[in-house]
Design a protein around this motif. Structure first.
Motif, PDB file in Angstrom:
ATOM      1  N   LEU A 435      49.456  94.394  29.504  1.00 26.19           N
ATOM      2  CA  LEU A 435      49.507  95.544  30.177  1.00 26.19           C
ATOM      3  C   LEU A 435      49.623  94.689  31.540  1.00 26.19           C
ATOM      4  N   LYS A 436      48.345  93.249  31.479  1.00 19.29           N
ATOM      5  CA  LYS A 436      48.084  93.120  33.082  1.00 19.29           C
ATOM      6  C   LYS A 436      49.030  92.285  33.580  1.00 19.29           C
ATOM      7  N   LEU A 437      49.432  91.818  31.979  1.00 26.50           N
ATOM      8  CA  LEU A 437      50.341  89.840  32.227  1.00 26.50           C
ATOM      9  C   LEU A 437      51.421  90.891  33.160  1.00 26.50           C
ATOM     10  N   THR A 438      51.786  89.377  33.964  1.00 28.24           N
ATOM     11  CA  THR A 438      53.837  89.594  34.236  1.00 28.24           C
ATOM     12  C   THR A 438      54.661  88.478  34.756  1.00 28.24           C
ATOM     13  N   ARG A 442      56.947  90.367  37.732  1.00 34.76           N
ATOM     14  CA  ARG A 442      57.857  91.521  37.526  1.00 34.76           C
ATOM     15  C   ARG A 442      56.395  92.118  35.632  1.00 34.76           C
ATOM     16  N   PRO A 443      56.205  93.782  35.129  1.00 36.35           N
ATOM     17  CA  PRO A 443      55.604  94.255  34.447  1.00 36.35           C
ATOM     18  C   PRO A 443      56.692  93.143  33.524  1.00 36.35           C
ATOM     19  N   PHE A 444      55.083  92.957  32.273  1.00 37.93           N
ATOM     20  CA  PHE A 444      55.767  92.277  31.404  1.00 37.93           C
ATOM     21  C   PHE A 444      55.999  92.722  30.303  1.00 37.93           C
ATOM     22  N   LEU A 445      55.455  93.744  30.282  1.00 39.01           N
ATOM     23  CA  LEU A 445      55.716  95.228  29.390  1.00 39.01           C
ATOM     24  C   LEU A 445      56.622  96.129  29.396  1.00 39.01           C
ATOM     25  N   GLU A 446      57.562  95.667  30.475  1.00 37.62           N
ATOM     26  CA  GLU A 446      58.350  97.107  30.693  1.00 37.62           C
ATOM     27  C   GLU A 446      59.610  96.982  29.854  1.00 37.62           C
ATOM     28  N   ILE A 473      66.814  98.256  35.136  1.00 36.19           N
ATOM     29  CA  ILE A 473      66.246  98.962  36.307  1.00 36.19           C
ATOM     30  C   ILE A 473      64.823  97.472  36.250  1.00 36.19           C
ATOM     31  N   ASP A 474      63.906  97.413  35.577  1.00 37.44           N
ATOM     32  CA  ASP A 474      63.571  96.136  36.594  1.00 37.44           C
ATOM     33  C   ASP A 474      63.867  95.254  37.258  1.00 37.44           C
ATOM     34  N   LEU A 475      64.784  94.874  36.771  1.00 34.30           N
ATOM     35  CA  LEU A 475      65.245  93.226  37.938  1.00 34.30           C
ATOM     36  C   LEU A 475      65.681  93.547  39.240  1.00 34.30           C
TER      37      LEU A 475
END
Length: 489
Positions: A435-438, A442-446, A473-475
């Motif tokens: 959850l903390k990783l990016t 950008r969020p890693f768990l997206e 969407i996340d991009l």
């Protein structure tokens, strides 16, 4: 020879710098300098014999040198070579000579050098992918030449919006790193972030793209890769169309993709060459295989150590028979087999291909059979560990496969000390870390967190292309549409 106004000799200091450059380079055995005497001028031709194509020197340069010039520009026009630089900077002269240029200097002009591109590039031919081989689809892979790799990208995306920026990294290696994106689609923030991080690198040399990964990723203390490493040019062009950014490194046969998410590491590019039902089925198998590989051995240890009541009655007799002669506790039994598997993997990876395959197959059979017959491990655990190792091989990206190999061991230790509660606690630690990783911020768990339900169409399963009219969407791409509208199925 007459001198034009813009060719007046520079101060003596610049002349010394030119001479210092040649003095330093002459220390190398492969550096060559020879003189050509003309009627009114003497030319000095210098180059590294190991860096240039001598055919260019003898075919396109030497036959065209004559007395019929009065300015440097006229001399340059005599040479039927495209890449020619007129330089007055000693640093530029030195860099050019070290990258495959021929230097031509004039006895009457101390501050001017004509630099002719004549480098020879020795690299292997484009071949089949070795790590990401697919039965269907293109059969080309990247090679160690940056220019060849850029050609593979350009021929698949022949559009002017494909922008290639270049950053030089490494004080000693002077490695070229190409940053590629599609203007009008990619988020400029992602592009600027990568270029800024590359520009901030201070290191002596870059030998492979994996150096770049470690130097620019968000969290170096995480076992999870935060950039996708691929050898397939078709995958690179596909993600460029999605709005991602690609990095290619001189001397590396792999490209880097960012930003990325955790679920993308379990998507093989071959999925897009198959029917969406088959692709979705295979992805679900991979996700199940990863969870099985991580959890099955810790669950075995936890249940046999603390939770006997969870064992089905029909299975109790099998386990009792299997472990009746085993003197070791489940944790030691599991660690012995897990470490044996890891030793076989490392031995197979480091040995030559044919020998490595033999060691992996024969070694696994011999060690497994011997350990069971010797009473050190049970045959049930041997089957479980073998299946877990087999399941870990389903991960399409090699770096993520290594991560899965590592995180099994903390789960094993927690299962031994606290049982199933330990497995749950270890899973919570892992989830918090993810959850903390990016990846490039950008969020890693997206799209799992933050939830992006639209992006689920191409993560856990892959819906038809007609059901994915928008880019992820996340991009936060500038142009979100890739299809005119969503087709009705």
């Amino acid at each position: 020879m007459e001198k034009s106004e813009n060719q007046n000799p520079q101060p003596k200091k610049e002349q010394i710098h030119f001479e210092d450059v040649f003095k330093q380079l002459r220390k190398s055995k492969d550096f060559s300098t020879f003189l050509i005497g003309l009627e009114n001028e003497n030319l000095s031709i210098s180059h590294f014999k190991t860096l240039i194509d001598t055919e260019i020197l003898h075919r396109d340069i030497l036959p065209f040198i004559s007395n019929s010039f009065t300015t440097v520009e006229q001399f340059v026009h005599q040479l039927p070579v495209e890449n020619i630089i007129i330089s007055t900077e000693s640093n530029e002269l030195q860099t050019a000579l070290l990258t495959g240029y021929i230097s031509i200097t004039f006895s009457s002009l101390d501050n001017i050098a004509v630099l002719v591109k004549a480098g020879v590039e020795r690299t292997r031919q484009v071949s089949l992918p070795e790590v990401e081989f697919s039965v269907v689809g293109p059969k080309e892979s990247l090679v160690e030449s940056l220019d060849t790799n850029l050609n593979l990208i350009r021929k698949r995306l022949p559009i002017p919006e494909l922008v290639i920026s270049e950053v030089i990294v490494g004080k000693l290696s002077k490695t070229r790193v190409a940053v590629i994106h599609i203007e009008g689609i990619a988020n400029p923030e992602n592009v600027n972030t990568i270029i800024q991080r590359l520009s901030d690198i201070e290191i002596d040399q870059i030998n492979d793209s994996s150096y770049i990964t470690q130097l620019i990723q968000d969290n170096n203390n995480s076992p999870f890769p935060q950039l996708i490493d691929t050898e397939r040019p078709d995958r690179l062009t596909a993600v460029l169309g999605e709005g991602k950014v690609v990095m290619l490194v001189e001397g590396a046969p792999h490209g880097l993709i960012g930003p990325t998410t955790l679920l993308e590491f379990f998507s093989a590019f071959e999925d897009y060459f198959l029917n969406w039902l088959l692709a979705s089925f295979f992805r679900l198998i991979r996700f199940f295989a990863v969870l099985f590989s991580i959890l099955v051995t810790p669950l075995y240890v936890a249940v046999l150590t603390y939770h006997y009541e969870l064992i089905p009655k029909d299975l109790v007799s099998t386990l009792v028979t299997s472990r009746s002669a085993i003197p070791l506790p489940p944790i030691l039994e599991a660690l012995i087999l897990e470490l044996a598997i890891e030793l076989l993997r490392e031995a197979g990876a480091r040995l030559p291909t044919k020998v490595g395959q033999t060691i992996g197959i024969v070694g696994g059979i011999v060690i497994g059979t011997a350990s069971v017959e010797a009473g050190l491990t049970s045959n049930v655990l041997l089957i479980i560990v073998a299946l877990a190792a087999l399941a870990s091989f389903t991960t399409p990206v090699y770096q993520m496969g290594n991560t899965i190999r590592l995180i099994r061991f903390p789960f094993l230790l927690f299962a031994h000390y606290i049982g199933l509660l330990g497995v749950a606690i270890c899973f919570c630690f892992l989830l918090v870390h993810l959850l903390k990783l990016t990846s490039l911020g950008r969020p890693f768990l997206e799209p799992l967190y933050p939830p992006r339900f639209y992006d689920l169409r191409d993560t856990i399963v892959r819906l038809p292309f007609s059901r994915q009219p928008k880019r992820p969407i996340d991009l936060q791409t500038e142009n979100t549409m890739r299809l005119p509208k969503e087709s009705k199925e």
